[in-house]
Design an enzyme around this catalytic site. Structure first.
Site, short mmCIF file in Angstrom:
data_model
loop_
_atom_site.label_atom_id
_atom_site.label_comp_id
_atom_site.label_asym_id
_atom_site.label_seq_id
_atom_site.Cartn_x
_atom_site.Cartn_y
_atom_site.Cartn_z
N SER A 31 0.83 -1.22 0.00
CA SER A 31 0.00 0.00 0.00
C SER A 31 0.85 1.25 0.00
O SER A 31 1.73 1.40 0.86
CB SER A 31 -0.85 0.07 1.27
OG SER A 31 -1.95 -0.74 1.18
N HIS A 62 -4.04 0.66 -5.18
CA HIS A 62 -3.30 -0.48 -5.72
C HIS A 62 -3.50 -0.54 -7.22
O HIS A 62 -4.61 -0.77 -7.69
CB HIS A 62 -3.82 -1.80 -5.13
CG HIS A 62 -3.41 -2.05 -3.73
ND1 HIS A 62 -2.41 -2.92 -3.38
CD2 HIS A 62 -3.84 -1.52 -2.56
CE1 HIS A 62 -2.27 -2.93 -2.07
NE2 HIS A 62 -3.12 -2.08 -1.54
N HIS A 84 -5.35 -9.44 -2.10
CA HIS A 84 -5.48 -9.73 -0.67
C HIS A 84 -6.56 -10.77 -0.42
O HIS A 84 -7.56 -10.82 -1.12
CB HIS A 84 -5.84 -8.45 0.10
CG HIS A 84 -4.81 -7.38 0.00
ND1 HIS A 84 -4.77 -6.48 -1.04
CD2 HIS A 84 -3.75 -7.09 0.80
CE1 HIS A 84 -3.74 -5.67 -0.87
NE2 HIS A 84 -3.10 -6.01 0.23
N TYR A 86 -8.69 -10.70 1.96
CA TYR A 86 -9.96 -10.08 2.35
C TYR A 86 -10.81 -9.65 1.15
O TYR A 86 -11.99 -9.33 1.31
CB TYR A 86 -9.73 -8.88 3.29
CG TYR A 86 -8.91 -7.75 2.72
CD1 TYR A 86 -9.41 -6.90 1.75
CD2 TYR A 86 -7.62 -7.53 3.18
CE1 TYR A 86 -8.65 -5.88 1.22
CE2 TYR A 86 -6.84 -6.51 2.66
CZ TYR A 86 -7.37 -5.69 1.68
OH TYR A 86 -6.60 -4.68 1.17
N GLU A 87 -10.22 -9.65 -0.02
CA GLU A 87 -11.00 -9.31 -1.21
C GLU A 87 -11.93 -10.45 -1.61
O GLU A 87 -12.81 -10.27 -2.45
CB GLU A 87 -10.07 -8.95 -2.37
CG GLU A 87 -9.33 -7.65 -2.12
CD GLU A 87 -8.32 -7.34 -3.21
OE1 GLU A 87 -8.73 -6.84 -4.26
OE2 GLU A 87 -7.13 -7.62 -3.00
N ALA A 114 2.55 -2.29 4.08
CA ALA A 114 2.24 -1.31 5.11
C ALA A 114 1.75 -2.13 6.30
O ALA A 114 0.99 -3.08 6.12
CB ALA A 114 1.14 -0.39 4.61
N MET A 212 -2.07 -7.35 6.61
CA MET A 212 -3.07 -8.19 5.92
C MET A 212 -2.51 -8.84 4.66
O MET A 212 -3.26 -9.15 3.74
CB MET A 212 -4.30 -7.34 5.56
CG MET A 212 -4.91 -6.60 6.75
SD MET A 212 -6.23 -5.50 6.23
CE MET A 212 -6.47 -4.51 7.72
N SER A 213 -1.19 -9.03 4.63
CA SER A 213 -0.59 -9.61 3.41
C SER A 213 0.71 -10.31 3.76
O SER A 213 0.97 -10.63 4.92
CB SER A 213 -0.30 -8.49 2.40
OG SER A 213 0.69 -7.63 2.90
N ASN A 236 1.35 3.17 10.86
CA ASN A 236 0.53 3.65 11.99
C ASN A 236 0.84 2.75 13.18
O ASN A 236 1.30 1.62 13.00
CB ASN A 236 -0.96 3.53 11.65
CG ASN A 236 -1.34 2.11 11.28
OD1 ASN A 236 -1.11 1.68 10.14
ND2 ASN A 236 -1.89 1.37 12.23
N HIS A 248 -7.43 3.97 6.33
CA HIS A 248 -6.57 3.64 5.20
C HIS A 248 -5.84 4.89 4.69
O HIS A 248 -4.73 4.81 4.15
CB HIS A 248 -7.41 3.01 4.09
CG HIS A 248 -6.61 2.44 2.97
ND1 HIS A 248 -5.65 1.46 3.15
CD2 HIS A 248 -6.59 2.71 1.63
CE1 HIS A 248 -5.09 1.16 1.98
NE2 HIS A 248 -5.65 1.90 1.05
N1 HPA Z 1 -3.42 -3.39 11.01
C1 HPA Z 1 -3.47 -4.26 9.99
N2 HPA Z 1 -3.00 -3.97 8.79
C2 HPA Z 1 -2.43 -2.77 8.61
C3 HPA Z 1 -2.34 -1.83 9.64
C4 HPA Z 1 -2.87 -2.16 10.91
O1 HPA Z 1 -2.81 -1.38 11.88
N3 HPA Z 1 -1.72 -0.74 9.13
C5 HPA Z 1 -1.44 -1.02 7.84
N4 HPA Z 1 -1.87 -2.25 7.52
#
Ligand code: HPA
Length: 273
Positions: A31, A62, A84, A86-87, A114, A212-213, A236, A248
């Protein structure tokens, strides 16, 4: 033939109709990091939608294409946009692009993402070299009939992230004056961010970052014998660690802010591995 392998061969043939480029190194951009592929010496691009049977990503920010070209004279294939779990794709589709890049010739894989910082010593904007991962929260991408053509039924995962590559990345980061944290990445399904209670639990498991990847791709790549490394951009701090709510936009803004340093590091690393 196995269904998953059949689909891979279909995609491979579809790519081979368009290019005979042979990458040595594969790079997956996370990301907000996708711009990197625009700056390399591009030989050819192939949109995912042009590849028969290929899963196409739906996340804003993306792009969906393979970029073939050179970084420091090294032939590379870059995934600009990943798929991903989750898609809604089955895990075998999520890791299909990784396997495809391996089948195109790439022996080395650099993963980026990310991630949310779980380690209390991290800050948003840090880079973290992935030393290991935890995939308890996701189905294994290796479930189903084993793809004997690619690897063994019960692959070893004791050094998913190559010590050799990690050594090179640390050295290059130090030379560039880039602070590089190290730690364990936990992959979760998403798409919701975690709860504060979950983050406390993952910390007690030994997690330093969540995302998530990546870990599923690393597993598929190790299964087929690729040499793997991974770098997270801590975009973050994870849920409950600050008073801020997660979104996001913040993930993308932080990734954009540190993209310059990230590009320098990746370029240096590709030239040395
Ligand atoms: N959690 C899960 N996936 C993420 C996060 C998060 O805080 N930040 C970026 N991808």
């Amino acid at each position: 033939m196995n269904e998953v392998y059949e689909k891979l061969k279909l995609c491979l043939n579809s790519v081979r109709e368009k290019t005979d480029f042979r990458p040595e190194t594969a790079l997956i951009l996370g990301s907000g990091l996708g711009d990197y592929a625009d700056d390399i010496q591009i030989e050819q691009t192939i949109d995912y939608s042009e590849i028969e049977g290929f899963p196409v990503s739906t996340v804003p920010g993306h792009k969906g294409r393979f970029v073939f070209g050179y970084v420091n004279r090294v032939p590379v294939v870059i995934m600009q946009g990943r798929v991903h779990f989750y898609e809604g794709y089955p895990m075998s589709d999520v890791v299909l692009p990784t396997r495809l890049m391996g089948m195109l010739g790439a022996g080395k894989l650099i993963l980026t993402n990310a991630a949310g910082g779980v380690n209390v010593n991290f800050n948003a904007g840090d880079f973290m070299l992935i030393t290991d991962h935890i995939t308890t929260g996701i189905p294994s991408p290796l479930i189903g009939p084993n793809l004997e053509e690619l690897g063994t039924r019960f692959p070893d995962m004791s050094e998913v992230y190559s010590l050799r590559l990690r050594g090179i990345i640390k050295k290059e980061a130090a030379q560039l004056g880039i602070v590089l944290r190290e730690g364990v990445y936990v992959q979760l399904t998403g798409p919701a961010y975690e709860t504060p209670a979950e983050i406390r639990m993952y910390r007690s498991w030994g997690a330093d970052a969540v995302g998530m990847s990546t870990a599923c791709e690393a597993m598929a790549a190790r299964h087929m014998g690729m040499e793997v490394c991974g770098i997270s951009c801590i975009t973050n701090m994870a849920a409950g660690m600050t008073t801020k709510q997660l979104d996001h936009k913040e993930v993308q803004e932080t990734a954009d802010r540190v993209a310059g340093q990230f590009k320098k590091l990746i370029t240096a690393v590709i030239g040395k591995i």
